[in-house]
Write an enzyme that holds these catalytic residues in place. Structure first.
Site: not given
Ligand code: PMV
Length: 321
Positions: A101-102, A104-108, A111, A152
């Site tokens: 998923p884009v 969404a904090g999943l490293g898309s 990757a 990431d």
């Molecule tokens: O949602 P993600 O995987 O982009 O993580 C954000 C993590 C924080 O600690 C909230 C911010 C950061 O820059 O580390």
């Protein structure tokens, strides 16, 4: 015509988000059930140097050089030419697909970069080791995000858990092994929330009450150390209570939300061993530690409770299946 294929998984933060911004450690793990995949094939009939990119999910079907100058794929090409000392790439077709998923904090993004760097290097007949793939993907991330942490690109390149700490002289990043695999359930609240807003609000709270927040960050830091020891010593089921504790600390930092709290509670009452928000918070994803045999039922329970999407992922180090 041979095809050169490369993949890279997604990632999720397991422990330590937010406190990591203040110099405490964090752990992120690969999400192998979703991945970016890139296939490169020579295109001998095309004009020299033309790279035709197809990425149907994001509506791309055209010449790479016609993309805007700050586009990550152009950065990938420039970095590879620089690194291998080439003037241009042979004409080819680049097919990109991803189940990550884009936004969404999943490293898309990382990757896709890693998979492109690997597939294009293989197409050029060059060996791109993990260290270099991660370093080049970090350069791409820098162009996109200014000051990325580096977590990431590291997790998605090595497909292994990463222990990470920000330091004034540069990030300290270590991959480490999973002694016994464990299963996570990821649930998406469907609420989009820019990480920068939660990070900014927390900074203001910290400035107003540094002692209170420093104590919260220290508590998170010590959870991270305990979690790493449990993963390395083969006691992953004991991570559940630590996830619960980490969630309480994140609530105290005011980065959770009613939707996240609701899914976290729903996961626990459906039998999860522990649960917490993951990443920036206020929306986005939560994660739960689950017994593998219960994962399917728990995913249904989470969707029933309002999760827009769920992903079941097994965290296993390289070589540990
Ligand atoms: O949602 P993600 O995987 O982009 O993580 C954000 C993590 C924080 O600690 C909230 C911010 C950061 O820059 O580390």
């Amino acid at each position: 015509m041979p095809a050169f294929t490369a993949t890279a998984p997604g990632k999720i933060i397991l422990f330590g988000e937010h406190a990591v911004v203040y110099g405490r450690p964090a752990i992120a793990v690969p999400v192998n059930q979703v991945s970016a995949r890139v296939v490169v094939q020579a295109d001998p009939l095309a004009p020299p140097g033309r790279i035709w990119v197809r990425a149907p999910a994001v509506g791309l079907d055209g010449d790479l050089d016609a993309l805007p100058s700050g586009h990550p794929l152009r950065a990938v090409k420039t970095l590879l030419l620089e690194h291998w000392g080439l003037d241009d790439l042979p004409a080819c077709r680049l097919q990109i697909s991803s189940t990550i998923p884009v936004a969404a904090g999943l490293g898309s993004g990382a990757a896709v970069s890693v998979a492109c760097l690997r597939a294009l290097s293989a197409f050029l007949g060059r060996r791109l080791d993990d260290e270099l793939a991660s370093a080049l993907a970090y350069e791409v991330e820098k162009l996109l995000h200014g000051t990325p942490s580096g977590i990431d690109n590291t997790v998605v390149t090595y497909a292994a858990p990463v222990y990470f700490m920000r330091r004034p002289e540069g990030p300290h990043i270590e991959t480490f092994q999973v002694e016994r695999p464990f299963t996570l359930l990821i649930g998406d609240t469907g609420v989009s929330s820019p990480t920068s807003v939660a990070v900014g609000d927390l900074r203001r709270s910290w400035q107003a009450e540094p002692e209170r927040y420093n104590a919260l960050f220290d508590a998170v830091g010590s959870l991270v150390e305990r979690a790493r020891a449990l993963i390395e010593s083969g006691q992953p089921e004991a991570l559940g209570p630590l996830m619960d504790e980490n969630h309480v600390l994140l609530q105290a930092m005011d980065v959770s939300s009613p939707e996240l709290d609701h899914l976290v509670a729903a996961a626990r009452s459906a039998g999860a061993l522990g649960a917490k928000l993951s990443g920036g918070g206020r929306g986005g994803n939560m994660i739960a530690l689950v017994r593998p045999e219960a994962a399917g039922a728990l995913a249904s329970a989470l969707r029933h409770a309002g999760a827009e999407h769920t992903i079941i992922t097994r965290v296993a180090g390289k070589g540990s299946g």
